[in-house]
Write a protein that holds these residues in place. Sequence first.
Motif, PDB file in Angstrom:
ATOM      1  N   VAL A  31     -47.929 -14.420 -12.545  1.00 19.55           N
ATOM      2  CA  VAL A  31     -48.772 -15.443 -12.272  1.00 19.55           C
ATOM      3  C   VAL A  31     -49.039 -16.551 -13.117  1.00 19.55           C
ATOM      4  N   ALA A  32     -49.097 -16.281 -14.648  1.00 20.35           N
ATOM      5  CA  ALA A  32     -49.126 -16.888 -15.597  1.00 20.35           C
ATOM      6  C   ALA A  32     -47.808 -17.953 -15.685  1.00 20.35           C
ATOM      7  N   GLN A  33     -46.914 -17.320 -15.450  1.00 15.72           N
ATOM      8  CA  GLN A  33     -45.450 -18.132 -15.122  1.00 15.72           C
ATOM      9  C   GLN A  33     -45.707 -19.378 -14.272  1.00 15.72           C
ATOM     10  N   GLY A  34     -46.283 -18.798 -13.128  1.00 17.68           N
ATOM     11  CA  GLY A  34     -46.322 -19.788 -11.749  1.00 17.68           C
ATOM     12  C   GLY A  34     -47.203 -20.932 -12.262  1.00 17.68           C
ATOM     13  N   LEU A  35     -48.319 -20.563 -12.823  1.00 21.13           N
ATOM     14  CA  LEU A  35     -49.164 -21.557 -13.529  1.00 21.13           C
ATOM     15  C   LEU A  35     -48.438 -22.673 -14.289  1.00 21.13           C
ATOM     16  N   SER A  36     -47.719 -21.926 -15.448  1.00 20.42           N
ATOM     17  CA  SER A  36     -46.987 -22.836 -16.181  1.00 20.42           C
ATOM     18  C   SER A  36     -46.115 -23.989 -15.399  1.00 20.42           C
ATOM     19  N   VAL A  37     -45.481 -23.527 -14.225  1.00 23.41           N
ATOM     20  CA  VAL A  37     -44.391 -24.282 -13.595  1.00 23.41           C
ATOM     21  C   VAL A  37     -45.289 -25.360 -12.760  1.00 23.41           C
ATOM     22  N   ALA A  38     -46.301 -24.793 -12.223  1.00 22.43           N
ATOM     23  CA  ALA A  38     -47.408 -25.909 -11.625  1.00 22.43           C
ATOM     24  C   ALA A  38     -47.929 -26.919 -12.461  1.00 22.43           C
ATOM     25  N   ARG A  39     -48.051 -26.710 -13.716  1.00 27.03           N
ATOM     26  CA  ARG A  39     -48.580 -27.447 -14.694  1.00 27.03           C
ATOM     27  C   ARG A  39     -47.636 -28.384 -15.331  1.00 27.03           C
ATOM     28  N   ASP A  40     -46.523 -27.704 -15.720  1.00 26.90           N
ATOM     29  CA  ASP A  40     -45.290 -28.606 -16.371  1.00 26.90           C
ATOM     30  C   ASP A  40     -44.148 -28.801 -15.255  1.00 26.90           C
ATOM     31  N   GLY A  41     -44.224 -28.651 -14.072  1.00 20.97           N
ATOM     32  CA  GLY A  41     -42.976 -28.611 -13.233  1.00 20.97           C
ATOM     33  C   GLY A  41     -42.677 -30.151 -12.766  1.00 20.97           C
ATOM     34  N   ALA A  42     -43.095 -31.095 -13.558  1.00 20.09           N
ATOM     35  CA  ALA A  42     -42.700 -32.496 -12.644  1.00 20.09           C
ATOM     36  C   ALA A  42     -41.351 -32.491 -12.700  1.00 20.09           C
ATOM     37  N   PRO A  43     -40.953 -33.433 -11.558  1.00 18.88           N
ATOM     38  CA  PRO A  43     -39.429 -33.651 -11.400  1.00 18.88           C
ATOM     39  C   PRO A  43     -39.189 -34.422 -12.558  1.00 18.88           C
ATOM     40  N   ALA A  44     -37.836 -33.910 -13.017  1.00 21.14           N
ATOM     41  CA  ALA A  44     -37.079 -34.510 -14.125  1.00 21.14           C
ATOM     42  C   ALA A  44     -36.906 -35.951 -13.890  1.00 21.14           C
ATOM     43  N   SER A  45     -37.029 -36.878 -14.946  1.00 19.78           N
ATOM     44  CA  SER A  45     -36.578 -38.417 -14.876  1.00 19.78           C
ATOM     45  C   SER A  45     -35.256 -38.504 -14.726  1.00 19.78           C
ATOM     46  N   ARG A  46     -34.516 -39.234 -14.124  1.00 14.20           N
ATOM     47  CA  ARG A  46     -33.173 -39.636 -14.126  1.00 14.20           C
ATOM     48  C   ARG A  46     -32.751 -40.728 -14.907  1.00 14.20           C
ATOM     49  N   LEU A 100     -45.676 -27.824  -6.548  1.00 13.40           N
ATOM     50  CA  LEU A 100     -46.152 -27.138  -5.310  1.00 13.40           C
ATOM     51  C   LEU A 100     -45.433 -25.603  -5.419  1.00 13.40           C
ATOM     52  N   GLY A 101     -44.353 -25.544  -5.758  1.00 15.04           N
ATOM     53  CA  GLY A 101     -43.628 -24.256  -5.819  1.00 15.04           C
ATOM     54  C   GLY A 101     -44.250 -23.244  -6.869  1.00 15.04           C
ATOM     55  N   GLY A 102     -44.546 -23.840  -8.122  1.00 10.49           N
ATOM     56  CA  GLY A 102     -45.487 -23.064  -9.136  1.00 10.49           C
ATOM     57  C   GLY A 102     -46.793 -22.698  -8.419  1.00 10.49           C
ATOM     58  N   ALA A 103     -47.491 -23.569  -7.889  1.00  9.28           N
ATOM     59  CA  ALA A 103     -48.767 -23.256  -7.245  1.00  9.28           C
ATOM     60  C   ALA A 103     -48.615 -22.183  -6.062  1.00  9.28           C
ATOM     61  N   MET A 141     -31.564 -25.516 -22.415  1.00 13.68           N
ATOM     62  CA  MET A 141     -32.366 -25.386 -21.411  1.00 13.68           C
ATOM     63  C   MET A 141     -34.035 -25.159 -21.945  1.00 13.68           C
ATOM     64  N   SER A 142     -34.800 -25.882 -21.559  1.00 14.43           N
ATOM     65  CA  SER A 142     -36.200 -25.919 -21.975  1.00 14.43           C
ATOM     66  C   SER A 142     -36.838 -24.709 -21.660  1.00 14.43           C
ATOM     67  N   HIS A 143     -38.114 -24.208 -22.386  1.00 14.14           N
ATOM     68  CA  HIS A 143     -38.752 -23.094 -21.702  1.00 14.14           C
ATOM     69  C   HIS A 143     -39.392 -23.344 -20.236  1.00 14.14           C
ATOM     70  N   PRO A 144     -39.866 -24.437 -20.106  1.00 13.34           N
ATOM     71  CA  PRO A 144     -40.266 -24.463 -18.572  1.00 13.34           C
ATOM     72  C   PRO A 144     -39.135 -24.392 -17.601  1.00 13.34           C
ATOM     73  N   ALA A 145     -38.119 -24.961 -17.881  1.00 17.12           N
ATOM     74  CA  ALA A 145     -36.765 -24.976 -17.164  1.00 17.12           C
ATOM     75  C   ALA A 145     -36.419 -23.390 -17.041  1.00 17.12           C
ATOM     76  N   ARG A 146     -36.489 -22.686 -18.015  1.00 21.73           N
ATOM     77  CA  ARG A 146     -36.135 -21.196 -17.844  1.00 21.73           C
ATOM     78  C   ARG A 146     -37.070 -20.478 -17.006  1.00 21.73           C
ATOM     79  N   THR A 147     -38.302 -20.753 -17.371  1.00 26.13           N
ATOM     80  CA  THR A 147     -39.386 -20.109 -16.556  1.00 26.13           C
ATOM     81  C   THR A 147     -39.014 -20.381 -14.935  1.00 26.13           C
ATOM     82  N   ARG A 148     -38.952 -21.656 -14.721  1.00 25.69           N
ATOM     83  CA  ARG A 148     -38.957 -22.179 -13.191  1.00 25.69           C
ATOM     84  C   ARG A 148     -37.624 -21.273 -12.591  1.00 25.69           C
TER      85      ARG A 148
END
Length: 127
Positions: free
Chosen positions: A112-127, A67-70, A1-8
């Motif tokens: 807050v920093a984690q939420g910002l990270s998700v907002a920035r990097d939280g694009a839906p995963a491609s299928r 949106l959830g990250g923001a 699991m990637s870092h952004p996924a773990r944070t989310r």
Amino acid sequence: MSHPARTRRFLTVLLAGAGVMHFARPAPFDSIVPPVLPGRARSYTYASGVAELAVAGLLAAPATRRLGGAASVALFVAVFPANVQMAWDSRHASAVQRAIAVGRLPLQGVLVAQGLSVARDGAPASR
């Protein structure tokens, strides 16, 4: 699991758990609502519980991850005064209780920093 996924995932579980606790055991949350706020503390406890559950849902769904990250950032900033109230109220408590209450203040910045990270990097995963 990637870092952004773990944070989310961490934020999702944290917010869902906290949201449920606002309803299951509201008294501790009532006690940290700043007394300068109008109305009943329980109303703020329930409102923040609903907000936490809603944000957890936004974080969990791929289409609303950013949106959830923001939204999590806004929520963590909005509830910061309750953490300040908790720290203030603990000034006559045991050293352990004071350390926990005061220690939560800088941790809010980490959230807050984690939420910002998700907002920035939280694009839906491609299928």
